[in-house]
Design a protein around this motif. Structure first.
Motif: not given
Lengths: 307, 240
Positions: A200-204, A137-140
């Motif tokens: 970065a806007v999100a970390f996958v 998933r990703f965190v933002s």
């Protein structure tokens, strides 16, 4: 007097034969790791220094964690199997780059962390029954209002280099023509730092790792983990040397026994739904349906579809 | 050793879907070379300037040169990479900082600048040593001929100094080339970084790092040979 001697003699003989029994039964067919453990009286566990909550250094610089607890159970099972009066458990730190060479050259016997079990890796090592299942998933930042993969269109995202996750986001990017810029980071902490600083806007990443990074960040409330997953849940396993069936059998039996007993559920809750040391953070990750299934009927398959 | 050797792994498709593992390593090698060359351009010119500053008659110039060298030589390269990459955009004005963060290939530019500035401090020391190794009479001779300071350096001191320091400069260039591997910590996909991802994907650690080692040695040998030719080409006949 006579009677007493005889009784002592019988007792001694009985004791001796009892002590020798396991020796006699296994001495000939011991191979691989079991033989090594028997000869040296020690088993070596490889641990990670920052794989929260699987295997990491706690407050007193001692490795603790969910996978460590499981490994101690395996060590107990090995001790019982070999009938050793005393088994020394040695601890050796490993990184993602050193775990394979150290496993291959016999420095460590078990690797306890968050290593994904997949078919490619099975060519080099074996895994016991999976101890965790995680989806990508990703965190933002909540402020950015990013909820689905589509929302990321045209933005810069980060993932950790050399992981299966960076491969998945690459695939999704090509497939859905999202036009993402995908940065590779050296490790999870740095990747998260990139989201924190806005590089970065999100970390996958694996959702469980994201949960621990968020929980231990400065402002856990400022981040959200996407509901949408990029992959099916993938298994984590404890790594063993390849082609060592007797040792794997002991480890599989021990882990299966642990997972199916109430102790397994308690162990899971201890690390995933309750505050954990050293800073008493709580990951708040109740058992998923896949995990419940895995704990009723443990398997060691590298195939996500099997869970 | 319980290890499953598989040297044909290099011809397997890498899971990134952009070619084989060999392609992956070679693309890493490309980044390594490009980064090293770009950083060297900065290092050479800035280093020469700072080195000269440290030998000028002006006290202020000496102080500036010394400060530069001590700052960039005494802070570990890894820390410098982090400062350039994570801290610099935060201290810049907000808009400029955001622009820096969103720049494509940011790790590459950061690595070039960081490595260039770091190596410059080392080149500066070599240049200073080269100038100071010359007999003092050379500078005086320049002055006696009516040369300005600039002309003395340009036509008398530097041509000789560079010839003296060519061998240590070669070492510095090789260091610079190998130091590019530190940039993997800020996400530059150079050779060491690629070898690491290869071992993560395939679990063939030894093959990956053996290949990387061989590539580093080969490229460094090329540099050494080229430097030897350069030394011969610029040698002053009869000297030494």
């Amino acid at each position: 007097m006579q009677f007493d001697y005889a009784r002592r003699g019988v007792a001694a003989a009985l004791g001796l034969s009892l002590a020798l029994a396991p020796l006699a039964a296994t001495a000939e067919d011991l191979t691989g790791t079991l033989k090594k453990v028997k000869d040296t009286g020690a088993i070596t566990i490889g641990y990670r220094d920052s794989s929260v909550p699987f295997s990491y250094l706690g407050g007193d610089e001692k490795p603790i964690g969910y996978a460590m607890d499981i490994c101690y159970k395996i060590a107990d099972a090995v001790k019982a199997k070999l009938g050793l009066p005393k088994l020394e458990v040695k601890l050796n730190p490993v990184t993602s780059a050193t775990r394979i060479p150290l496993m291959a050259n016999g420095t460590i016997d078990l690797e306890c962390g968050s290593t994904t079990n997949n078919a490619d890796r099975q060519k080099q090592v074996s895994f016991t029954n999976s101890h965790f299942l995680t989806a990508t998933r990703f965190v933002s930042k909540k402020a950015n209002n990013l909820h689905t993969i589509e929302d990321l269109k045209g933005k810069t995202v980060v993932s950790t280099s050399g992981t299966t996750n960076i491969r998945q986001i690459n695939e999704v990017n090509t497939e859905k023509k999202l036009g993402l810029t995908i940065l590779p980071a050296k490790d999870h902490a740095e990747a998260f730092l990139m989201v924190e600083t806005g590089r970065a806007v999100a970390f996958v990443m694996d959702d469980v790792l994201l949960a621990s990074l968020v929980a231990s960040s400065k402002e856990p409330g400022a981040y959200e983990i996407s509901k949408e997953a990029l992959s099916k849940p993938e298994p984590y396993g404890i790594m063993l040397r390849k082609d060592d069936a007797p040792f794997k059998a002991v480890a599989d039996e021990a882990t299966a026994k642990l997972y199916t007993s109430p102790e397994g559920k308690a162990l899971y809750d201890k690390w995933f739904t309750q505050p954990i040391p050293p800073r008493n953070i709580n990951l708040n990750l109740p058992m998923s349906d896949e995990m419940k299934k895995q704990f009723t009927k443990p398997i060691d398959s590298p195939d996500p579809a099997a869970y | 050793m319980n290890y499953n050797w598989n040297w044909s792994i290099f011809f397997d498709q890498s899971p990134e879907g952009t070619g084989t593992y060999a392609d992956m390593l070679l693309s890493g090698l490309q980044w390594t070379i490009v980064t090293a060359l770009c950083a060297w351009v900065i290092a050479f010119f800035l280093g020469s300037l700072v080195g000269v500053l440290r030998t000028l008659p002006s006290k202020t110039a000496n102080a500036i040169g010394t400060t530069y060298v001590e700052i960039f030589r005494n802070v570990p390269l890894l820390v410098q990479m982090f400062l350039w990459y994570f801290v610099l955009p935060e201290v810049l004005p907000r808009q400029l900082g955001d622009a820096v963060k969103q720049m494509p290939d940011a790790p590459f530019y950061t690595a070039v600048v960081c490595l260039g500035f770091f190596t410059a401090s080392r080149v500066a020391e070599q240049v200073r040593a080269g100038i100071q190794a010359l007999p003092r009479g050379q500078r005086m001779a320049g002055t006696a001929m009516g040369f300005t300071t600039y002309q003395t350096y340009r036509y008398v001191l530097l041509p000789n100094a560079y010839r003296i320091i060519l061998p240590p400069l070669t070492s510095e260039f090789l260091n610079n080339l190998k130091n590019t591997s530190v940039a993997l910590t800020i996400g530059l996909l150079e050779l060491t970084g690629r070898a690491r991802s290869m071992q993560e994907f395939s679990f063939q650690v030894f093959e990956a790092f053996t290949a990387a080692t061989i590539l580093y040695v080969l490229i460094n040998l090329v540099v050494v040979v080229a430097a030897t030719f350069l030394e011969r080409a610029v040698a002053i006949p009869g000297q030494r």
